[in-house]
Design a protein around this motif. Structure first.
Motif, PDB file in Angstrom:
ATOM      1  N   GLN A 293       0.824  -1.210   0.000  1.00 43.17           N
ATOM      2  CA  GLN A 293       0.000   0.000   0.000  1.00 43.17           C
ATOM      3  C   GLN A 293       0.858   1.259   0.000  1.00 43.17           C
ATOM      4  O   GLN A 293       1.901   1.314   0.631  1.00 43.17           O
ATOM      5  CB  GLN A 293      -0.924   0.022   1.223  1.00 43.17           C
ATOM      6  N   ASN A 294       0.374   2.268  -0.726  1.00 46.33           N
ATOM      7  CA  ASN A 294       1.036   3.557  -0.672  1.00 46.33           C
ATOM      8  C   ASN A 294       0.513   4.360   0.518  1.00 46.33           C
ATOM      9  O   ASN A 294      -0.310   3.869   1.306  1.00 46.33           O
ATOM     10  CB  ASN A 294       0.849   4.327  -1.993  1.00 46.33           C
ATOM     11  N   SER A 295       0.974   5.577   0.655  1.00 44.68           N
ATOM     12  CA  SER A 295       0.620   6.380   1.828  1.00 44.68           C
ATOM     13  C   SER A 295      -0.847   6.761   1.855  1.00 44.68           C
ATOM     14  O   SER A 295      -1.367   7.190   2.893  1.00 44.68           O
ATOM     15  CB  SER A 295       1.479   7.645   1.868  1.00 44.68           C
ATOM     16  N   SER A 296      -1.549   6.578   0.734  1.00 46.10           N
ATOM     17  CA  SER A 296      -2.986   6.867   0.689  1.00 46.10           C
ATOM     18  C   SER A 296      -3.836   5.627   0.906  1.00 46.10           C
ATOM     19  O   SER A 296      -5.066   5.676   0.812  1.00 46.10           O
ATOM     20  CB  SER A 296      -3.344   7.505  -0.665  1.00 46.10           C
ATOM     21  N   GLY A 297      -3.205   4.481   1.173  1.00 52.27           N
ATOM     22  CA  GLY A 297      -3.943   3.263   1.458  1.00 52.27           C
ATOM     23  C   GLY A 297      -4.373   2.482   0.246  1.00 52.27           C
ATOM     24  O   GLY A 297      -5.261   1.627   0.335  1.00 52.27           O
ATOM     25  N   SER A 298      -3.733   2.729  -0.887  1.00 54.65           N
ATOM     26  CA  SER A 298      -4.076   1.997  -2.099  1.00 54.65           C
ATOM     27  C   SER A 298      -2.944   1.055  -2.460  1.00 54.65           C
ATOM     28  O   SER A 298      -1.766   1.445  -2.479  1.00 54.65           O
ATOM     29  CB  SER A 298      -4.324   2.975  -3.255  1.00 54.65           C
TER      30      SER A 298
ATOM     31  N   ASP B 273       6.402  -1.573 -13.129  1.00 53.31           N
ATOM     32  CA  ASP B 273       5.302  -0.648 -13.344  1.00 53.31           C
ATOM     33  C   ASP B 273       5.804   0.782 -13.161  1.00 53.31           C
ATOM     34  O   ASP B 273       6.178   1.188 -12.056  1.00 53.31           O
ATOM     35  CB  ASP B 273       4.178  -0.945 -12.343  1.00 53.31           C
ATOM     36  N   GLY B 274       5.814   1.541 -14.241  1.00 54.15           N
ATOM     37  CA  GLY B 274       6.317   2.914 -14.190  1.00 54.15           C
ATOM     38  C   GLY B 274       5.488   3.849 -13.355  1.00 54.15           C
ATOM     39  O   GLY B 274       5.943   4.951 -13.013  1.00 54.15           O
ATOM     40  N   ASN B 275       4.256   3.462 -13.007  1.00 51.41           N
ATOM     41  CA  ASN B 275       3.449   4.302 -12.121  1.00 51.41           C
ATOM     42  C   ASN B 275       3.925   4.191 -10.674  1.00 51.41           C
ATOM     43  O   ASN B 275       3.834   5.141  -9.900  1.00 51.41           O
ATOM     44  CB  ASN B 275       1.972   3.897 -12.202  1.00 51.41           C
ATOM     45  N   THR B 276       4.404   3.003 -10.311  1.00 48.95           N
ATOM     46  CA  THR B 276       4.910   2.775  -8.954  1.00 48.95           C
ATOM     47  C   THR B 276       6.405   3.035  -8.886  1.00 48.95           C
ATOM     48  O   THR B 276       6.894   3.762  -8.018  1.00 48.95           O
ATOM     49  CB  THR B 276       4.616   1.327  -8.524  1.00 48.95           C
ATOM     50  N   VAL B 277       7.136   2.417  -9.808  1.00 52.32           N
ATOM     51  CA  VAL B 277       8.595   2.560  -9.835  1.00 52.32           C
ATOM     52  C   VAL B 277       8.933   3.797 -10.655  1.00 52.32           C
ATOM     53  O   VAL B 277       9.061   3.747 -11.872  1.00 52.32           O
ATOM     54  CB  VAL B 277       9.253   1.298 -10.421  1.00 52.32           C
ATOM     55  N   SER B 278       9.045   4.910  -9.982  1.00 51.59           N
ATOM     56  CA  SER B 278       9.306   6.189 -10.646  1.00 51.59           C
ATOM     57  C   SER B 278      10.199   7.044  -9.762  1.00 51.59           C
ATOM     58  O   SER B 278      10.325   6.810  -8.558  1.00 51.59           O
ATOM     59  CB  SER B 278       7.988   6.928 -10.914  1.00 51.59           C
ATOM     60  N   GLU B 279      10.819   8.064 -10.369  1.00 46.71           N
ATOM     61  CA  GLU B 279      11.650   8.964  -9.563  1.00 46.71           C
ATOM     62  C   GLU B 279      10.812   9.724  -8.543  1.00 46.71           C
ATOM     63  O   GLU B 279      11.322  10.121  -7.493  1.00 46.71           O
ATOM     64  CB  GLU B 279      12.415   9.924 -10.463  1.00 46.71           C
ATOM     65  N   ALA B 280       9.547   9.914  -8.849  1.00 48.08           N
ATOM     66  CA  ALA B 280       8.668  10.595  -7.898  1.00 48.08           C
ATOM     67  C   ALA B 280       8.513   9.796  -6.612  1.00 48.08           C
ATOM     68  O   ALA B 280       8.121  10.342  -5.577  1.00 48.08           O
ATOM     69  CB  ALA B 280       7.298  10.843  -8.531  1.00 48.08           C
ATOM     70  N   ASN B 281       8.810   8.486  -6.670  1.00 48.73           N
ATOM     71  CA  ASN B 281       8.680   7.616  -5.499  1.00 48.73           C
ATOM     72  C   ASN B 281      10.025   7.117  -4.971  1.00 48.73           C
ATOM     73  O   ASN B 281      10.046   6.324  -4.030  1.00 48.73           O
ATOM     74  CB  ASN B 281       7.804   6.399  -5.831  1.00 48.73           C
ATOM     75  N   GLU B 282      11.146   7.548  -5.574  1.00 45.46           N
ATOM     76  CA  GLU B 282      12.447   7.044  -5.143  1.00 45.46           C
ATOM     77  C   GLU B 282      12.668   7.371  -3.665  1.00 45.46           C
ATOM     78  O   GLU B 282      12.438   8.487  -3.223  1.00 45.46           O
ATOM     79  CB  GLU B 282      13.567   7.655  -5.991  1.00 45.46           C
ATOM     80  N   TRP B 283      13.091   6.380  -2.896  1.00 52.53           N
ATOM     81  CA  TRP B 283      13.047   6.469  -1.441  1.00 52.53           C
ATOM     82  C   TRP B 283      13.986   7.524  -0.868  1.00 52.53           C
ATOM     83  O   TRP B 283      13.586   8.378  -0.086  1.00 52.53           O
ATOM     84  CB  TRP B 283      13.376   5.095  -0.844  1.00 52.53           C
ATOM     85  N   TYR B 284      15.244   7.499  -1.265  1.00 54.22           N
ATOM     86  CA  TYR B 284      16.251   8.326  -0.597  1.00 54.22           C
ATOM     87  C   TYR B 284      16.188   9.792  -1.006  1.00 54.22           C
ATOM     88  O   TYR B 284      16.512  10.675  -0.208  1.00 54.22           O
ATOM     89  CB  TYR B 284      17.647   7.771  -0.875  1.00 54.22           C
ATOM     90  N   SER B 285      15.799  10.070  -2.245  1.00 53.53           N
ATOM     91  CA  SER B 285      15.758  11.464  -2.685  1.00 53.53           C
ATOM     92  C   SER B 285      14.570  12.215  -2.090  1.00 53.53           C
ATOM     93  O   SER B 285      14.421  13.413  -2.321  1.00 53.53           O
ATOM     94  CB  SER B 285      15.711  11.540  -4.213  1.00 53.53           C
TER      95      SER B 285
ATOM     96  N   THR C 141       9.629  10.807   2.523  1.00 54.53           N
ATOM     97  CA  THR C 141       8.232  11.152   2.232  1.00 54.53           C
ATOM     98  C   THR C 141       7.740  10.500   0.940  1.00 54.53           C
ATOM     99  O   THR C 141       6.664  10.840   0.454  1.00 54.53           O
ATOM    100  CB  THR C 141       8.066  12.676   2.125  1.00 54.53           C
ATOM    101  N   ALA C 142       8.510   9.561   0.388  1.00 49.30           N
ATOM    102  CA  ALA C 142       8.055   8.838  -0.799  1.00 49.30           C
ATOM    103  C   ALA C 142       6.748   8.125  -0.492  1.00 49.30           C
ATOM    104  O   ALA C 142       6.524   7.647   0.621  1.00 49.30           O
ATOM    105  CB  ALA C 142       9.113   7.826  -1.230  1.00 49.30           C
ATOM    106  N   THR C 143       5.868   8.054  -1.481  1.00 45.58           N
ATOM    107  CA  THR C 143       4.528   7.532  -1.224  1.00 45.58           C
ATOM    108  C   THR C 143       4.469   6.014  -1.110  1.00 45.58           C
ATOM    109  O   THR C 143       3.487   5.468  -0.619  1.00 45.58           O
ATOM    110  CB  THR C 143       3.549   7.982  -2.326  1.00 45.58           C
ATOM    111  N   ILE C 144       5.511   5.328  -1.580  1.00 43.27           N
ATOM    112  CA  ILE C 144       5.526   3.874  -1.499  1.00 43.27           C
ATOM    113  C   ILE C 144       6.959   3.431  -1.215  1.00 43.27           C
ATOM    114  O   ILE C 144       7.906   4.044  -1.716  1.00 43.27           O
ATOM    115  CB  ILE C 144       4.990   3.236  -2.797  1.00 43.27           C
ATOM    116  N   PRO C 145       7.170   2.425  -0.386  1.00 46.78           N
ATOM    117  CA  PRO C 145       8.530   2.071   0.020  1.00 46.78           C
ATOM    118  C   PRO C 145       9.289   1.254  -1.021  1.00 46.78           C
ATOM    119  O   PRO C 145       8.697   0.531  -1.818  1.00 46.78           O
ATOM    120  CB  PRO C 145       8.309   1.234   1.288  1.00 46.78           C
ATOM    121  N   GLY C 146      10.625   1.403  -0.972  1.00 47.52           N
ATOM    122  CA  GLY C 146      11.496   0.474  -1.671  1.00 47.52           C
ATOM    123  C   GLY C 146      11.889   0.821  -3.087  1.00 47.52           C
ATOM    124  O   GLY C 146      12.594   0.038  -3.726  1.00 47.52           O
TER     125      GLY C 146
END
Length: 509
Positions: free
Chosen positions: A352-357, A383-395, A408-413
């Motif tokens: 799940q992402n931070s919005s519970g989806s 999946d480019g919707n999940t695995v994206s720079e917008a979700n990259e953990w460390y940045s 503050t990434a919306t999904i871990p890892g």
């Protein structure tokens, strides 16, 4: 790999780079003074081993899996550098994992003269990190092995997620129901599982679905693994320790590593390890041999690469029940050959992402049911919707932050994968011309960082970076398909290193 061999390949000039899979050479800017005109050699992460081999077939890319008895991998001696040469074998195994690769590369700074220059750069699936410290959550960071002399070039994205068996609730492993509102594991649940607070799959009811009555069998990557390093940062503690916050007993403690040259492959990032485990007594040659299919994997939880999972799903020739592994897996005194991923048992979980989806790390559109290495195959990718720079953990750490659990990434890892070079070594500029770019306006770019190899990266199961889109501030002034990060700093938390010619010691390179 059962036969003795050397994987030394013809030298790759820094000023002419081979397009992986296309057989063409592409001219780039002339190499600066001191750049390599000899064989280029890399060690480190297995996550990116096959990808780098596909990108640069002439690269002497050292396989981190120890060779079977009699098998060797060699770095030929050179009159200018590495005059002693190196041969890896079962008695002298190569660096296994991102951390081990970094350690070896950094050790060249102070190695004996005849062993300097043997390795030109390292493969890494873990980021640069700050100096050794104890974080607010009690997690100890050992600090980046290469210190301030390392220069990291990210060139693709990957996701690290739990790999689970059929005892897990269907809503985390079935592509028809594992995404959307309320589906997938939460990060809190994954943490509780690795803390041994949740110990049975029936303790989890997700989106109305409850897991089987089966004790969760936990596994954990081996020491030195980039996947292990990243997911420990995501969890915020070391799962192989029984210290708080863990409540695991010694018996529940996750397996620390695999056994080299046994029926279990020695590296979790090996897409062909098959998650095939030894029998309960841990002896591959004991009565009973390996566990029956599904006896462990149904209840397993593991940590795995989305890119490697995708490439394994798509590789029908090498990932099936009757295919041998990269590591020799023939039992002593037997001709038994073990296959790869156990049929129908394992899949990459939705989280799940931070919005519970619930969000999947791989795109299983059009697929029916979970992974099966003999049937139900298809062409999938991360999946480019999940695995994206917008979700990259460390940045996505707060400015100046050094505690990765605060991302503050919306999904871990979600992570970058990198190559790193050591700015203090004479081969630095040659390595940079192969794997990096000059991080300045109108800076020169290698073929890898100019977008010319995106299709090869995709074919290897990973997501290529795009021109400047979503790049952390300062990491891509040249407008490339790579990102540059200095040692001793998480992505986005430091000043990138620009092109500087290192001081050479007079040796030809």
């Amino acid at each position: 790999m059962k036969d003795k061999k050397s994987i030394l390949r013809r030298g790759l000039l820094a000023g002419a780079m081979t397009l992986g899979g296309l057989g063409a050479s592409v001219a780039v800017a002339a190499a600066p003074a001191g750049a390599s005109n000899t064989q280029m050699t890399a060690v480190g992460s297995f996550t990116t081993f096959f990808m780098m081999h596909a990108l640069f077939p002439e690269l002497n890319d050292i396989n981190p899996n120890p060779e079977p008895t009699g098998g060797t991998q060699s770095i030929a001696s050179d009159g200018a550098t590495c005059s002693g040469g190196v041969t890896y074998s079962t008695t002298n195994p190569p660096p296994n994992g991102s951390g081990a690769g970094k350690t070896f590369l950094h050790a060249e700074d102070t190695a004996a003269a005849n062993l300097q220059g043997c390795i030109d750069f390292g493969r890494s699936s873990s980021p640069p990190e700050p100096n050794a410290q104890t974080l607010p959550n009690g997690l100890s960071e050992t600090g980046d092995i290469g210190g301030s002399t390392f220069d990291y070039y990210a060139y693709a994205l990957d996701g690290v997620a739990p790999l689970v068996g059929t005892d897990a609730p269907a809503t985390v492993r079935d592509p028809t129901v594992d995404t959307g509102a309320g589906a997938g594991l939460t990060l809190a649940q994954v943490r509780s599982i690795y803390e041994c607070v949740i110990t049975n799959w029936n303790q989890l009811t997700i989106n109305g679905m409850t897991g089987a009555n089966a004790p969760i069998v936990l596994f954990w990557p081996q020491a030195g693994s980039g996947t292990r390093s990243v997911y420990q940062d995501v969890l915020g503690f070391n799962p192989v320790s029984t210290a708080a916050p863990s409540t695991c007993t010694t018996a529940q403690e996750p397996i620390v590593s695999f056994t080299a040259n046994s029926i279990t492959a020695p590296n979790e990032e090996n897409s062909e390890d098959g998650i095939i485990y030894e029998n309960s007594v841990g002896d591959p040659n004991a009565a009973g041999g390996p566990v029956a299919a599904g006896a462990v994997t149904n209840a397993a939880m593991y940590v795995y690469s989305a890119g490697k999972f995708s490439s394994a799903w798509n590789d029908t020739a090498n990932n099936k029940s009757n295919a041998n592994n990269v590591v020799d897996q023939t039992l002593t005194g037997s001709t038994n050959t073990l296959g790869n991923f156990e049929a129908g048992s394992l899949t990459l979980a939705s989280v799940q992402n931070s919005s519970g989806s619930g969000q999947g790390y791989v795109d299983l559109t059009g697929q029916v049911g979970r992974f099966n290495q003999d049937t139900n195959r298809g062409t999938v990718a991360v999946d480019g919707n999940t695995v994206s720079e917008a979700n990259e953990w460390y940045s996505h750490l707060p400015s100046g932050g050094n505690d990765p659990t605060l991302s503050t990434a919306t999904i871990p890892g979600i992570r970058y994968v990198y190559n790193e070079a050591d700015t203090s070594l004479p081969g630095y500029n040659g390595a940079k011309n192969l794997i990096g770019f000059d991080n300045q306006t109108s800076g020169s770019k290698s073929v890898l960082c100019n977008g010319d190899m995106a299709s090869t990266i995709t074919a290897q199961g990973f997501l290529p970076l795009t021109f400047g889109s979503g790049a952390p501030s300062g990491s891509d002034a040249a407008g490339s398909t790579c990102r540059e990060f200095p040692g001793l700093s998480y992505p986005g938390q430091g000043t990138p290193i620009h092109w500087t010619t290192p001081v050479f010691d007079g040796r030809a390179r």
